[in-house]
Design a protein around this motif. Sequence first.
Motif, PDB file in Angstrom:
ATOM      1  N   ALA A   1       0.830  -1.208   0.000  1.00  0.00           N
ATOM      2  CA  ALA A   1       0.000   0.000   0.000  1.00  0.00           C
ATOM      3  C   ALA A   1       0.866   1.260   0.000  1.00  0.00           C
ATOM      4  CB  ALA A   1      -0.926  -0.009   1.213  1.00  0.00           C
ATOM      5  N   ASP A   2       1.924   1.271   0.805  1.00  0.00           N
ATOM      6  CA  ASP A   2       2.812   2.434   0.837  1.00  0.00           C
ATOM      7  C   ASP A   2       3.413   2.707  -0.538  1.00  0.00           C
ATOM      8  OD1 ASP A   2       2.413   2.872   3.543  1.00  0.00           O
ATOM      9  OD2 ASP A   2       4.175   1.731   4.170  1.00  0.00           O
ATOM     10  N   HIS A   3       3.791   1.651  -1.231  1.00  0.00           N
ATOM     11  CA  HIS A   3       4.373   1.798  -2.564  1.00  0.00           C
ATOM     12  C   HIS A   3       3.338   2.345  -3.548  1.00  0.00           C
ATOM     13  CE1 HIS A   3       7.232   0.123  -5.780  1.00  0.00           C
ATOM     14  NE2 HIS A   3       6.273   0.748  -6.431  1.00  0.00           N
ATOM     15  N   LEU A   4       2.131   1.801  -3.535  1.00  0.00           N
ATOM     16  CA  LEU A   4       1.108   2.222  -4.490  1.00  0.00           C
ATOM     17  C   LEU A   4       0.693   3.670  -4.260  1.00  0.00           C
ATOM     18  CD1 LEU A   4      -1.165  -0.965  -4.638  1.00  0.00           C
ATOM     19  CD2 LEU A   4       0.814  -0.371  -6.052  1.00  0.00           C
ATOM     20  N   ILE A   5       0.677   4.083  -3.007  1.00  0.00           N
ATOM     21  CA  ILE A   5       0.370   5.485  -2.705  1.00  0.00           C
ATOM     22  C   ILE A   5       1.490   6.387  -3.222  1.00  0.00           C
ATOM     23  CG2 ILE A   5       0.162   7.140  -0.804  1.00  0.00           C
ATOM     24  CD1 ILE A   5      -1.355   4.867   0.704  1.00  0.00           C
ATOM     25  N   TYR A   6       2.729   5.986  -3.010  1.00  0.00           N
ATOM     26  CA  TYR A   6       3.877   6.730  -3.535  1.00  0.00           C
ATOM     27  C   TYR A   6       3.759   6.880  -5.052  1.00  0.00           C
ATOM     28  CZ  TYR A   6       8.828   7.542  -4.782  1.00  0.00           C
ATOM     29  OH  TYR A   6      10.000   8.026  -5.305  1.00  0.00           O
ATOM     30  N   ALA A   7       3.450   5.793  -5.754  1.00  0.00           N
ATOM     31  CA  ALA A   7       3.356   5.836  -7.214  1.00  0.00           C
ATOM     32  C   ALA A   7       2.239   6.763  -7.672  1.00  0.00           C
ATOM     33  CB  ALA A   7       3.132   4.433  -7.763  1.00  0.00           C
ATOM     34  N   THR A   8       1.107   6.739  -6.962  1.00  0.00           N
ATOM     35  CA  THR A   8       0.003   7.632  -7.305  1.00  0.00           C
ATOM     36  C   THR A   8       0.402   9.083  -7.102  1.00  0.00           C
ATOM     37  OG1 THR A   8      -1.602   5.926  -6.643  1.00  0.00           O
ATOM     38  CG2 THR A   8      -2.424   8.171  -6.856  1.00  0.00           C
ATOM     39  N   LEU A   9       1.044   9.379  -5.983  1.00  0.00           N
ATOM     40  CA  LEU A   9       1.500  10.744  -5.727  1.00  0.00           C
ATOM     41  C   LEU A   9       2.501  11.202  -6.782  1.00  0.00           C
ATOM     42  CD1 LEU A   9       2.023  10.696  -1.836  1.00  0.00           C
ATOM     43  CD2 LEU A   9       0.101  11.660  -3.112  1.00  0.00           C
ATOM     44  N   ALA A  10       3.320  10.263  -7.271  1.00  0.00           N
ATOM     45  CA  ALA A  10       4.322  10.597  -8.282  1.00  0.00           C
ATOM     46  C   ALA A  10       3.708  10.910  -9.640  1.00  0.00           C
ATOM     47  CB  ALA A  10       5.318   9.451  -8.416  1.00  0.00           C
ATOM     48  N   GLY A  11       2.399  10.706  -9.771  1.00  0.00           N
ATOM     49  CA  GLY A  11       1.714  10.993 -11.027  1.00  0.00           C
ATOM     50  C   GLY A  11       1.615   9.825 -11.971  1.00  0.00           C
ATOM     51  N   HIS A  12       1.952   8.614 -11.489  1.00  0.00           N
ATOM     52  CA  HIS A  12       1.899   7.417 -12.319  1.00  0.00           C
ATOM     53  C   HIS A  12       0.700   6.562 -11.899  1.00  0.00           C
ATOM     54  CE1 HIS A  12       5.781   8.266 -14.172  1.00  0.00           C
ATOM     55  NE2 HIS A  12       6.215   8.587 -12.971  1.00  0.00           N
ATOM     56  N   ASP A  13      -0.485   6.981 -12.344  1.00  0.00           N
ATOM     57  CA  ASP A  13      -1.706   6.289 -11.929  1.00  0.00           C
ATOM     58  C   ASP A  13      -1.678   4.810 -12.295  1.00  0.00           C
ATOM     59  OD1 ASP A  13      -2.758   8.584 -10.850  1.00  0.00           O
ATOM     60  OD2 ASP A  13      -3.944   9.111 -12.619  1.00  0.00           O
ATOM     61  N   PHE A  14      -1.050   4.470 -13.415  1.00  0.00           N
ATOM     62  CA  PHE A  14      -1.025   3.078 -13.844  1.00  0.00           C
ATOM     63  C   PHE A  14      -0.240   2.198 -12.874  1.00  0.00           C
ATOM     64  CE2 PHE A  14       2.982   4.589 -15.517  1.00  0.00           C
ATOM     65  CZ  PHE A  14       3.832   3.497 -15.383  1.00  0.00           C
ATOM     66  N   ALA A  15       0.672   2.795 -12.105  1.00  0.00           N
ATOM     67  CA  ALA A  15       1.474   2.051 -11.132  1.00  0.00           C
ATOM     68  C   ALA A  15       0.963   2.238  -9.712  1.00  0.00           C
ATOM     69  CB  ALA A  15       2.930   2.485 -11.209  1.00  0.00           C
ATOM     70  N   GLY A  16      -0.157   2.947  -9.564  1.00  0.00           N
ATOM     71  CA  GLY A  16      -0.693   3.248  -8.255  1.00  0.00           C
ATOM     72  C   GLY A  16      -1.785   2.281  -7.823  1.00  0.00           C
ATOM     73  N   LEU A  17      -2.868   2.830  -7.294  1.00  0.00           N
ATOM     74  CA  LEU A  17      -3.928   1.984  -6.744  1.00  0.00           C
ATOM     75  C   LEU A  17      -4.597   1.125  -7.814  1.00  0.00           C
ATOM     76  CD1 LEU A  17      -5.554   4.443  -4.174  1.00  0.00           C
ATOM     77  CD2 LEU A  17      -3.866   2.657  -3.761  1.00  0.00           C
ATOM     78  N   SER A  18      -4.457   1.492  -9.072  1.00  0.00           N
ATOM     79  CA  SER A  18      -5.003   0.654 -10.144  1.00  0.00           C
ATOM     80  C   SER A  18      -4.312  -0.699 -10.201  1.00  0.00           C
ATOM     81  CB  SER A  18      -4.871   1.350 -11.500  1.00  0.00           C
ATOM     82  OG  SER A  18      -3.509   1.493 -11.866  1.00  0.00           O
ATOM     83  N   ARG A  19      -3.132  -0.821  -9.593  1.00  0.00           N
ATOM     84  CA  ARG A  19      -2.413  -2.092  -9.595  1.00  0.00           C
ATOM     85  C   ARG A  19      -3.027  -3.123  -8.637  1.00  0.00           C
ATOM     86  NH1 ARG A  19       2.944  -3.045 -11.469  1.00  0.00           N
ATOM     87  NH2 ARG A  19       2.994  -2.128 -13.545  1.00  0.00           N
ATOM     88  N   LEU A  20      -3.911  -2.684  -7.772  1.00  0.00           N
ATOM     89  CA  LEU A  20      -4.493  -3.608  -6.791  1.00  0.00           C
ATOM     90  C   LEU A  20      -5.214  -4.772  -7.465  1.00  0.00           C
ATOM     91  CD1 LEU A  20      -5.796  -1.032  -4.179  1.00  0.00           C
ATOM     92  CD2 LEU A  20      -4.049  -2.776  -3.786  1.00  0.00           C
ATOM     93  N   GLN A  21      -5.960  -4.498  -8.519  1.00  0.00           N
ATOM     94  CA  GLN A  21      -6.696  -5.587  -9.181  1.00  0.00           C
ATOM     95  C   GLN A  21      -5.758  -6.606  -9.841  1.00  0.00           C
ATOM     96  OE1 GLN A  21      -9.347  -2.391 -10.965  1.00  0.00           O
ATOM     97  NE2 GLN A  21     -10.693  -4.158 -11.067  1.00  0.00           N
ATOM     98  N   PRO A  22      -4.747  -6.177 -10.606  1.00  0.00           N
ATOM     99  CA  PRO A  22      -3.807  -7.169 -11.130  1.00  0.00           C
ATOM    100  C   PRO A  22      -3.075  -7.939 -10.030  1.00  0.00           C
ATOM    101  CG  PRO A  22      -3.602  -5.108 -12.336  1.00  0.00           C
ATOM    102  CD  PRO A  22      -4.515  -4.841 -11.193  1.00  0.00           C
ATOM    103  N   ILE A  23      -2.736  -7.269  -8.934  1.00  0.00           N
ATOM    104  CA  ILE A  23      -2.090  -7.973  -7.832  1.00  0.00           C
ATOM    105  C   ILE A  23      -3.019  -9.042  -7.279  1.00  0.00           C
ATOM    106  CG2 ILE A  23      -1.219  -7.733  -5.466  1.00  0.00           C
ATOM    107  CD1 ILE A  23      -0.196  -4.942  -6.280  1.00  0.00           C
ATOM    108  N   ALA A  24      -4.291  -8.704  -7.125  1.00  0.00           N
ATOM    109  CA  ALA A  24      -5.256  -9.692  -6.631  1.00  0.00           C
ATOM    110  C   ALA A  24      -5.356 -10.880  -7.581  1.00  0.00           C
ATOM    111  CB  ALA A  24      -6.628  -9.034  -6.463  1.00  0.00           C
TER     112      ALA A  24
END
Length: 335
Positions: free
Chosen positions: A35-58
């Motif tokens: 979660a910390d990583h995905l939040i960092y990626a979202t803040l960095a402006g890379h939505d594709f590497a952010g919370l959207s990654r939760l579904q592929p991870i699942a």
Amino acid sequence: MNAMKKKLNLAEAKDIAVSYLTHHGMPADHAGMVADHLIYATLAGHDFAGLSRLQPIAGMLRERGPGGAITTLRETSLSALIDGANVNGYVTSVLAMDKAIALAKRSGIGVVGVSNSWFSGMLRYYVERAADVDLIGMHAGNSTARVAPFGGIDRLLGTNPIAFAFPADPVPLVIDFSSASVMWGDVLYHQQIGQPLPEGRAVDPSGQPTTDPAAALRGAILAWGGARGSALSMIVQALGILGGSDPIVRDGGGRWGYFFLALDPELLMPLQDFKKNIQSLQQQVEGSRPVPHGSSVRVPGSAATRKVREGKTRGWLEVDEPIYNAITSHSSSFP
């Protein structure tokens, strides 16, 4: 048309991510790291590497399970080889980079390989950990074959990113880029929000150019930069092999490989001199003349560094509503 956005404070975003991941079988401590990583990626402006990654991870958790006990297979004063025990790469990569840092703090150099792991996200997240403690960091990793080599249409290479970080004040120089024309996660993200890919990024299964994310997922992503990008991808693939990867990682199995390096600048010059010179390099690049009618010249990676710092100060982020709805549908706790 752009998707509508949902605003979340950072604590809410982490709660949602942890809840979603634990719901799909990930241990809570691992879920917090992801979660910390995905939040960092979202803040960095890379939505594709952010919370959207939760579904592929699942989806990967359903296929592979949460993994077992991470172990060190081999260790010297300068190196370590880690068996990731089929644990998610967001977790094993933090452990590996921190191990490389610990080795470099003692011996000047730390080299760590990780095999038997998957899905590691933004590489800058890991190398920045080295720069934050006055070390040079490098990380390369290969993954499931989804990229065609230059001149071909068969999926043989991973998206194969590589990243470097160099300490400097007030901010490090962090450069992270993929050898593919588009990241696999970005293709998935375009599919999730119903938008086409840019042209020239992928081919369908018959080798015809496509902007359809679904066709690209069945076909192959193209290398970034033509032959040069393909050559860089081969270099990363070789470093992944050194980390424990199969030569080519096929769909449905195979070992990914990650390579980490931490290096103490004091091996070659005084730390403060190095940091001062890296900062001078950044300042001179940013102060250089832009092309006619162009905007200011930017140091690679500087926008992400700035956005992360601003986002942490701001205290909130935005996520596409289709993504938000998908990652909260399992629980009535989230509106």
